[in-house]
Enzyme design. Structure first.
Site, mmCIF file in Angstrom:
data_model
loop_
_atom_site.group_PDB
_atom_site.id
_atom_site.type_symbol
_atom_site.label_atom_id
_atom_site.label_comp_id
_atom_site.label_asym_id
_atom_site.label_seq_id
_atom_site.Cartn_x
_atom_site.Cartn_y
_atom_site.Cartn_z
ATOM 1 N N GLU A 142 -6.002 24.496 0.677
ATOM 2 C CA GLU A 142 -4.882 25.440 0.629
ATOM 3 C C GLU A 142 -4.533 25.939 2.033
ATOM 4 O O GLU A 142 -4.313 27.137 2.252
ATOM 5 C CB GLU A 142 -5.222 26.618 -0.295
ATOM 6 C CG GLU A 142 -5.374 26.202 -1.746
ATOM 7 C CD GLU A 142 -5.598 27.368 -2.690
ATOM 8 O OE1 GLU A 142 -4.979 27.388 -3.743
ATOM 9 O OE2 GLU A 142 -6.413 28.258 -2.338
ATOM 10 N N GLU A 186 -5.589 22.052 -8.718
ATOM 11 C CA GLU A 186 -6.175 23.233 -9.345
ATOM 12 C C GLU A 186 -5.224 23.721 -10.425
ATOM 13 O O GLU A 186 -4.255 24.420 -10.137
ATOM 14 C CB GLU A 186 -6.433 24.341 -8.314
ATOM 15 C CG GLU A 186 -7.498 24.014 -7.302
ATOM 16 C CD GLU A 186 -7.824 25.196 -6.389
ATOM 17 O OE1 GLU A 186 -7.406 26.340 -6.718
ATOM 18 O OE2 GLU A 186 -8.492 24.985 -5.367
#
Length: 579
Positions: A155, A233
């Site tokens: 991320e 995710e």
């Protein structure tokens, strides 16, 4: 062979990746196979895991790949069950894990720049990667192993846009033998995708918890229509912080509908399929409006509970996945045995203050030292000095202190400050000419996400003011509590002070159980020397999960370290989970 073309391919044939996240470092090794078999029974063909740097290099230059840290064994266990593996070996993992997986000893460098092109940081990453990929590289699909993809950073688009840094990570991974396809994962805001992706070298994937059509649309617009879409995710639960009031829960029926839409369009990795436990002091924390440390349980409202039971969410997901799987899925697995061992009575109790000399070696300094300066990563530090003549203290302040401090005068609690209270002016009376001030500071978990990563030194970094002036001449007692066997229970106990309580549990057969900490204050529990994790009366977690492999047939020793003076003379072991 695994390939990324317009879709994912295995040995020349398109495959649908249905993956679930399990963190080997949150599950005792004896249960890896059980949790992985249950993933297969839900319909998964892949398992995904991070590899946390602070677990594998706990002290600079000292590496650990044994026991719960044996990532190679975990991957080999997955392969034995015909599961593919996705590994996310970034230096930073987030994961609601202490410091996002970064080792705290990085902070000894006062100029440290994390997750960016800062040569001292990259030199340390290089050294770590050289060791880590000796474990991982031989297990790639290109070498006959199960690893089909590895992730670059994590991320990154929500943190920085330093493409030179990402380029170095890719170069290091390839230098140390990575030759399976690389991926990145980010949110779908344009800035996040622009900042965090490296499309020339790594296939972009995205993270989200709902509205998959929108997020896949954003990803498709970014990478084009001739590339596979994957949610790395799929947030089917959420973590819980101390003081939340209740465990975070989500609507599994809506998520099952979302899963069907995702699988119609692309590929999925459940975050989390099985959360596990933040054993020891390894829970992370967040800082948005305020400091918010996570509870010991990392149950995450996942399809498989913290203790490995299937849920209604599991069954709903399994039903959807069966529609995308030509073979009949395996039968639903049996739960792991749990036992109510009843209540055990207190054997002995002793005060922390009387055990300082056998638990810690005092470090003298004219000024307060941080935990990192004391070469300590986790736990507590006790700061001690003589307060001088009796007088009224009208301006007492703890400057640069994290995360929770208790001030004792001659062993009696004077005040407690936590989070935003730290640094606030306090007043009190020094009633004698010879008083000892003890300040017990707890590291409650370093922040694991966002810009506050740079500000994660623990202890007292700036100093202590008494009547507006700094105090000098401190003795520091580092208390990582990694030597709990050195507690001497023959030493005295003083009520309403931090203490160690000893219990013994004798059993004929090992089984999972739960320790009920209702009525206790705040602290940690050790079973046969193993740190189960934290408890705190503010909840919402009041029971600690005890996996059977931590117990032994015969006599088991349980030590409770408690800091508030709120203790009980019995300890309850129950077969009833927290919810």
């Amino acid at each position: 062979m695994f390939e990324i073309r317009e879709d994912f391919y295995w040995n020349g044939k398109p495959i649908k990746i249905i993956s679930g996240a399990i963190h080997y470092f949150r599950v005792v090794p004896e249960y890896w196979e059980d949790r992985l078999k249950k993933l297969k029974a839900m319909g998964g063909n892949t398992v995904e895991t991070y590899a946390p740097w602070n677990v594998h290099e706990p002290k600079e230059g000292h590496y650990d790949f044994d026991g719960m840290q044996d990532v190679a064994k975990f991957i080999e266990t997955a392969q034995s069950l015909d599961l593919f593996v996705i590994v996310r070996p970034s230096p930073y993992i987030c994961a609601e894990w202490e410091f996002g997986g970064l080792p705290s000893w990085l902070l000894k460098d006062k100029d440290m720049k994390l997750r960016t092109f800062y040569e001292p940081y990259l030199d340390m990453v290089d050294r770590y990667f050289e060791v880590l990929f000796k474990e991982l590289a031989p297990l790639q699909a290109t070498k006959g192993g199960p690893i089909i993809m590895m992730q670059v950073e994590n991320e990154y688009g929500s943190y920085n846009n330093d493409k030179d840094y990402l380029k170095v990570l890719v170069e290091l991974m390839k230098r140390y033998g990575v030759d399976v396809p690389l991926v990145t994962s980010d949110g779908t805001w344009l800035d996040m995708l622009e900042n965090g992706t490296f499309p020339e070298q790594a296939h972009p994937t995205v993270n989200f918890g709902s509205d998959g059509a929108h997020h896949f649309g954003e990803l498709e617009q970014f990478i084009g229509k001739d590339s596979p879409l994957m949610v790395m995710e799929f947030w089917i639960g959420w973590f819980t912080a101390w003081g939340n009031g209740k465990y975070n829960r989500t609507d599994y029926k809506e998520q099952a509908k979302e899963l069907r839409n995702i699988l119609n369009k692309g590929h999925v990795n459940f975050y989390m399929y099985h959360g596990g436990t933040n054993f020891g002091f390894m829970n992370g924390a967040n800082y948005y409006e305020e400091f918010s440390p996570d509870i010991t349980s990392y149950d995450y409202d996942a399809p498989l509970t913290e203790w490995g039971d299937i849920t209604e969410k599991y069954k709903a997901f399994r039903e959807v996945i069966q529609d995308f799987t030509p073979e009949e899925l395996p039968a639903l697995p049996e739960p792991v045995k749990k036992t109510d061992f009843g209540n055990v009575l207190l054997k002995s109790r002793t005060s922390l203050f009387d055990n300082l000399d056998n638990l810690s070696e005092g470090v003298m300094s004219p000024y307060t030292l941080s935990m990192e300066e004391l070469d300590q990563d986790y736990g507590y530090v006790l700061y001690r000095q003589n307060t001088g003549k009796k007088r009224k203290v009208e301006d007492f302040r703890l400057l640069g202190t994290s995360d929770r401090a208790q001030v004792f005068l001659n062993g009696a609690l004077e005040l407690t400050q936590y989070a935003k209270e730290l640094g606030r002016k306090e007043t009190f009376e020094l009633t004698e000419n010879d008083m000892t001030m003890d300040i017990l500071v707890e590291n409650m978990g370093r922040v694991n996400y966002g810009p506050w990563l740079k500000k994660q030194s623990k202890g007292i970094t700036d100093g202590v003011l008494v009547n507006g002036t700094y105090r000098s001449g401190w003795t520091h007692f580092p208390l990582p509590l990694d030597n709990i066997e050195d507690v001497e229970f023959t030493k005295p106990y003083k009520e309403n002070t931090p203490s160690f309580s000893l219990f013994e549990l004798e059993i004929d057969e090992k089984a999972d159980t739960f320790i009920d900490m209702t009525g206790w204050g705040k602290g940690v529990v050790f079973v046969n020397g193993f740190n189960l994790g934290r408890f705190w009366e503010i909840g919402p977690q009041y029971k600690l999960y005890v996996p059977a492999p931590i117990l032994k047939e015969g006599l088991n020793q349980i030590v409770v370290f408690e800091t508030e003076g709120k203790v009980k003379d019995e300890l309850a072991f129950t077969d009833k989970p927290p919810y």
